[in-house]
Each structure stands twice: as C-alpha cells, then as structure tokens.
Design an enzyme around this catalytic site. Structure first.
Site, PDB file in Angstrom:
ATOM      1  N   GLN A 173      -4.028  -1.386  10.519  1.00 26.61           N
ATOM      2  CA  GLN A 173      -3.872  -2.660   9.827  1.00 26.61           C
ATOM      3  C   GLN A 173      -4.334  -3.804  10.720  1.00 26.61           C
ATOM      4  O   GLN A 173      -3.827  -3.993  11.817  1.00 26.61           O
ATOM      5  CB  GLN A 173      -2.412  -2.872   9.402  1.00 26.61           C
ATOM      6  CG  GLN A 173      -2.179  -4.145   8.631  1.00 26.61           C
ATOM      7  CD  GLN A 173      -2.900  -4.161   7.294  1.00 26.61           C
ATOM      8  OE1 GLN A 173      -2.889  -3.168   6.565  1.00 26.61           O
ATOM      9  NE2 GLN A 173      -3.514  -5.275   6.979  1.00 26.61           N
ATOM     10  N   ASP A 186     -10.299   3.320   5.271  1.00 25.64           N
ATOM     11  CA  ASP A 186     -10.798   1.968   5.001  1.00 25.64           C
ATOM     12  C   ASP A 186     -12.321   1.900   4.995  1.00 25.64           C
ATOM     13  O   ASP A 186     -12.889   0.857   4.674  1.00 25.64           O
ATOM     14  CB  ASP A 186     -10.247   0.991   6.047  1.00 25.64           C
ATOM     15  CG  ASP A 186      -9.303  -0.038   5.437  1.00 25.64           C
ATOM     16  OD1 ASP A 186      -9.276  -0.153   4.190  1.00 25.64           O
ATOM     17  OD2 ASP A 186      -8.611  -0.730   6.191  1.00 25.64           O
ATOM     18  N   LYS A 215       0.829  -1.201   0.000  1.00 30.41           N
ATOM     19  CA  LYS A 215       0.000   0.000   0.000  1.00 30.41           C
ATOM     20  C   LYS A 215       0.869   1.258   0.000  1.00 30.41           C
ATOM     21  O   LYS A 215       0.541   2.251  -0.669  1.00 30.41           O
ATOM     22  CB  LYS A 215      -0.927  -0.011   1.217  1.00 30.41           C
ATOM     23  CG  LYS A 215      -1.985  -1.095   1.175  1.00 30.41           C
ATOM     24  CD  LYS A 215      -2.689  -1.229   2.520  1.00 30.41           C
ATOM     25  CE  LYS A 215      -3.671  -2.379   2.530  1.00 30.41           C
ATOM     26  NZ  LYS A 215      -4.261  -2.613   3.862  1.00 30.41           N
TER      27      LYS A 215
END
Length: 257
Positions: A64, A87, A19
C-alpha cells in the site's frame, strides 16, 4: 491476497479496509500485514515481500502506497514476484503492458478501460487526452488505451506540467481523463460539449459544513462540467470502486482463474 501496510496513514488504512471487505464479499482470502512505521526499514520491508513471495497461501500481494518517508518503495516493489503483483506495477508487468503481452494490468487504468467499454464509450478510434503522467495512472493508462486490442485502439495525448496549453489539448478530447491530483482543476471551459470525462482525482478540501471539517473532491469541477459532458464519473464513487474490482480480478487471474 496479502496487503502490506506500513504506518497509520488514514487514507491508506481506509483503502486497505475497503479492499479487504471486497475480498470477503467475493470469497477471496486476504490478510493485512500491518507494520509499525518506526519499526520498519527499507530492508525489513523488502525481506517481508520476499517472505510473501515464498508463502503458498498467497496468489497476490499489494504494497500500500505511499510508504512513510524514510522507506524507499523501489527495492520492495522490485523484490515482488511479478506473478504475485496484484497491482500490476512491477517493472516487468509494466513492460508486458507496453509490449501488449498478457499479465496483470495496473488496477486503476484497467478499471477506467472497463468502465468506458461497459458504459458504451469504447475508446476505439477516439481521441483520449490524459492529464497527468504518473506511474500509477497516466503512463500505464496511455499504454493500455493505445494497444491494438479490444477496448483500446485510441489516439492518446498525455498532458503534464510541461504542456504549453493544457486547456487547448483538453478541449480536443473525445474522452478526457483527469489524474493529476489538483482539486477542481478541470473547468467547463476545458471540456468540449459531449465529451466523456473520467475523474481520477481524490482530494481532501476544507468544508466547515461537514462534521469532520472536510470532504473529498475530484480533479474536475463536477457540477459545471456535468452540464456539458455526455458522461462523467463522480468523486467519490466513480473510479475508486473500479480500481478495487480490477484488483480482485487480477488476483483471480494470478491464481489461475
């Protein structure tokens, strides 16, 4: 974009690195805040999230997952500023999604939607069957595709461990999405001729022919199902890159772009 990473989970390290590289390629500044698992508590992680909320350098952040077992992810996720939620998983943003209001969309479901639309398989009027009801994929994807909106307007069925006959439900699908984390669960007998198959699974299985001793497979028996499907996504290389793409799109959106 801030990546908050706790511990040394190999998959998480790889995901964050990928990412971060994607951010660099498109010109998004990113910073990885890497914390030692044994020095991080639920409280200290939640405090860090509040610090990133207040840091004007960042338009978005990602915690994460999964986190180490001793850390409860819920307080940190809830502490996140919904307008920095790259997200799309903050409860407020999930509520916005269900209500059809603007906001960042969960990256994997949004990536699946874009993949379908841009490949000529618009979900509108189609029967979509989703195998799996996770908060990351199954539930938000169902909410996204049932909206009265472009790229949606599908009839959606969600299957799970309580479904009496998963195979029968899967065979009814125009578009079948496998997202339950079970290697090669979907067989050719579960897919009708000409269906579109989206494989979200990423499972590590033993493979003595590989130097590392393992390889990644999806939730679909790819070789057998590909002979029946009108289109099918591979693992790796299918849904994963789309997830990263939509993550970057969310960050641009949160920055006002």
């Amino acid at each position: 974009l801030a990546f908050i990473l706790v511990g040394e989970n190999p998959a998480s390290l790889s995901y964050v690195q990928g990412k971060s590289q994607a951010c660099e390629e498109v010109g998004i500044f990113s910073e990885t805040i890497h914390l030692a698992a044994d020095a991080t508590s639920t409280e200290s992680l939640t405090g860090l999230v509040r610090d990133v909320n207040a840091d004007p350098r960042f338009h978005g952040m990602i915690i994460q997952l999964p986190l180490p077992d001793h850390i409860d992810p819920v307080p940190a996720l809830h502490a996140m500023d919904p307008d920095k939620d790259a997200d799309g998983l903050h409860p407020l943003n999930l509520g916005r999604l269900l209500a059809g209001e603007p906001g960042p969309r969960p990256a994997t479901p949004a990536g699946i939607q874009q993949m379908l639309v841009r490949s000529g398989y618009d979900p509108a009027g189609k029967h979509v069957v989703i195998l799996g009801r996770s908060n990351l994929v199954g539930k938000p994807l169902a909410a996204l595709l049932m909206q009265k909106a472009p790229g949606a307007n599908a009839t959606v069925t969600v299957c799970h461990t309580g479904t009496a006959d998963v195979g029968a439900e899967a065979r009814r699908a125009d578009i079948l999405v496998a997202a339950m984390g079970s290697p090669r669960f979907v067989t050719a007998e579960m897919v009708r001729e000409g269906a579109v198959v989206i494989d979200v699974g990423t499972n590590r299985v033993e493979d003595p022919t590989r130097k590392r001793g393992w390889r990644l497979v999806g939730d679909v028996d790819f070789e057998a199902v590909a002979r029946k499907a009108a289109a099918i996504t591979p693992v790796p290389g299918g849904v994963g890159p789309m997830t990263v793409t939509m993550l970057l799109a969310n960050t641009v959106h949160l920055a006002g772009g």
